[in-house]
Design a protein around this motif. Structure first.
Motif, PDB file in Angstrom:
ATOM      1  N   GLU A   1       0.836  -1.219   0.000  1.00 33.22           N
ATOM      2  CA  GLU A   1       0.000   0.000   0.000  1.00 33.22           C
ATOM      3  C   GLU A   1       0.861   1.255   0.000  1.00 33.22           C
ATOM      4  N   MET A   2       2.006   1.200   0.686  1.00 27.92           N
ATOM      5  CA  MET A   2       2.884   2.370   0.759  1.00 27.92           C
ATOM      6  C   MET A   2       3.768   2.538  -0.471  1.00 27.92           C
ATOM      7  N   GLY A   3       3.828   1.507  -1.330  1.00 30.40           N
ATOM      8  CA  GLY A   3       4.605   1.641  -2.551  1.00 30.40           C
ATOM      9  C   GLY A   3       6.009   1.072  -2.497  1.00 30.40           C
ATOM     10  N   PHE A   4       6.314   0.234  -1.511  1.00 29.49           N
ATOM     11  CA  PHE A   4       7.629  -0.392  -1.464  1.00 29.49           C
ATOM     12  C   PHE A   4       7.747  -1.442  -2.560  1.00 29.49           C
ATOM     13  N   ASP A   5       8.945  -1.594  -3.114  1.00 28.26           N
ATOM     14  CA  ASP A   5       9.165  -2.594  -4.156  1.00 28.26           C
ATOM     15  C   ASP A   5       9.255  -3.992  -3.528  1.00 28.26           C
ATOM     16  N   GLN A   6       9.328  -5.003  -4.388  1.00 28.02           N
ATOM     17  CA  GLN A   6       9.323  -6.392  -3.916  1.00 28.02           C
ATOM     18  C   GLN A   6      10.482  -6.689  -2.972  1.00 28.02           C
TER      19      GLN A   6
ATOM     20  N   GLU B   1       2.363  -7.816  19.882  1.00 29.65           N
ATOM     21  CA  GLU B   1       1.742  -6.610  19.312  1.00 29.65           C
ATOM     22  C   GLU B   1       2.651  -6.056  18.220  1.00 29.65           C
ATOM     23  N   ILE B   2       2.082  -5.859  17.049  1.00 29.17           N
ATOM     24  CA  ILE B   2       2.820  -5.319  15.910  1.00 29.17           C
ATOM     25  C   ILE B   2       2.153  -4.015  15.493  1.00 29.17           C
ATOM     26  N   ARG B   3       2.924  -2.949  15.504  1.00 25.52           N
ATOM     27  CA  ARG B   3       2.425  -1.619  15.128  1.00 25.52           C
ATOM     28  C   ARG B   3       3.064  -1.202  13.810  1.00 25.52           C
ATOM     29  N   PHE B   4       2.211  -0.764  12.918  1.00 26.99           N
ATOM     30  CA  PHE B   4       2.658  -0.244  11.624  1.00 26.99           C
ATOM     31  C   PHE B   4       2.417   1.253  11.645  1.00 26.99           C
ATOM     32  N   GLU B   5       3.476   2.032  11.523  1.00 36.48           N
ATOM     33  CA  GLU B   5       3.331   3.481  11.469  1.00 36.48           C
ATOM     34  C   GLU B   5       3.751   3.943  10.077  1.00 36.48           C
ATOM     35  N   LYS B   6       2.745   4.389   9.313  1.00 33.78           N
ATOM     36  CA  LYS B   6       2.987   4.856   7.948  1.00 33.78           C
ATOM     37  C   LYS B   6       3.345   6.340   7.996  1.00 33.78           C
ATOM     38  N   LEU B   7       4.581   6.625   7.695  1.00 38.61           N
ATOM     39  CA  LEU B   7       5.065   8.001   7.666  1.00 38.61           C
ATOM     40  C   LEU B   7       5.086   8.473   6.217  1.00 38.61           C
ATOM     41  N   PRO B   8       5.185   9.769   5.988  1.00 35.99           N
ATOM     42  CA  PRO B   8       5.196  10.254   4.603  1.00 35.99           C
ATOM     43  C   PRO B   8       6.322   9.662   3.752  1.00 35.99           C
ATOM     44  N   ASP B   9       7.481   9.362   4.371  1.00 35.68           N
ATOM     45  CA  ASP B   9       8.629   8.890   3.596  1.00 35.68           C
ATOM     46  C   ASP B   9       9.200   7.567   4.095  1.00 35.68           C
TER      47      ASP B   9
END
Length: 141
Positions: A32-37, A68-76
């Motif tokens: 979703e964030m656009g990371f490559d494979q 507990e797993i936290r995903f923090e989506k930052l702008p970069d």
């Protein structure tokens, strides 16, 4: 002022059969964030390794204890933390798996692997467990 980050939390029982759920969640967020494979694979390896270590070493595979797993989506970047509620460990006392006397040992490579694949890694000891925070930056577009 709005917060530019977005956080999601996944809690899983300490059962190794749940690691595919962890990997799927990592894959979904990183895609979703656009990371490559390659980056998605690195994240999958690191987060499932940290979760497996929490399940086995901290929680002794007791399903009533959750990781507990936290995903923090930052702008970069994507920051992921894996938190357990076990006895903890001293990351400075984990033997270097690249030393000749440790090359054939069956364990002790996880933290080294995580540190080599992520851009930043921090290990925190809490009163009631450990937390590994890892971050990978998005490549410039």
């Amino acid at each position: 002022m709005s917060n530019p980050s977005h956080e999601e939390i996944l809690r899983v029982p300490s059962v190794l059969d749940r690691l595919p759920d962890v990997d799927a969640a990592v894959e979904s967020v990183a895609t979703e964030m656009g990371f490559d494979q390659n980056a998605r694979t690195d994240f999958g390896i690191c987060v499932t390794e940290a979760a497996a270590n929490a399940m086995v070493h901290a929680h002794h595979q007791r399903p009533e204890l959750e990781v507990e797993i936290r995903f923090e989506k930052l702008p970069d970047a994507l920051r992921i933390s894996v938190r357990d509620f076990g006895d903890g460990f001293d990351p400075d006392r984990v033997p270097d798996p690249t030393l000749p006397e440790n090359l054939l040992k069956e364990s002790g490579r996880g933290l080294h692997l995580i540190r080599s694949l992520m851009d930043e890694v921090h290990v925190y000891r809490h009163r009631d467990g450990m937390q590994i925070v890892m971050m990978k930056k998005l490549p410039p577009s």
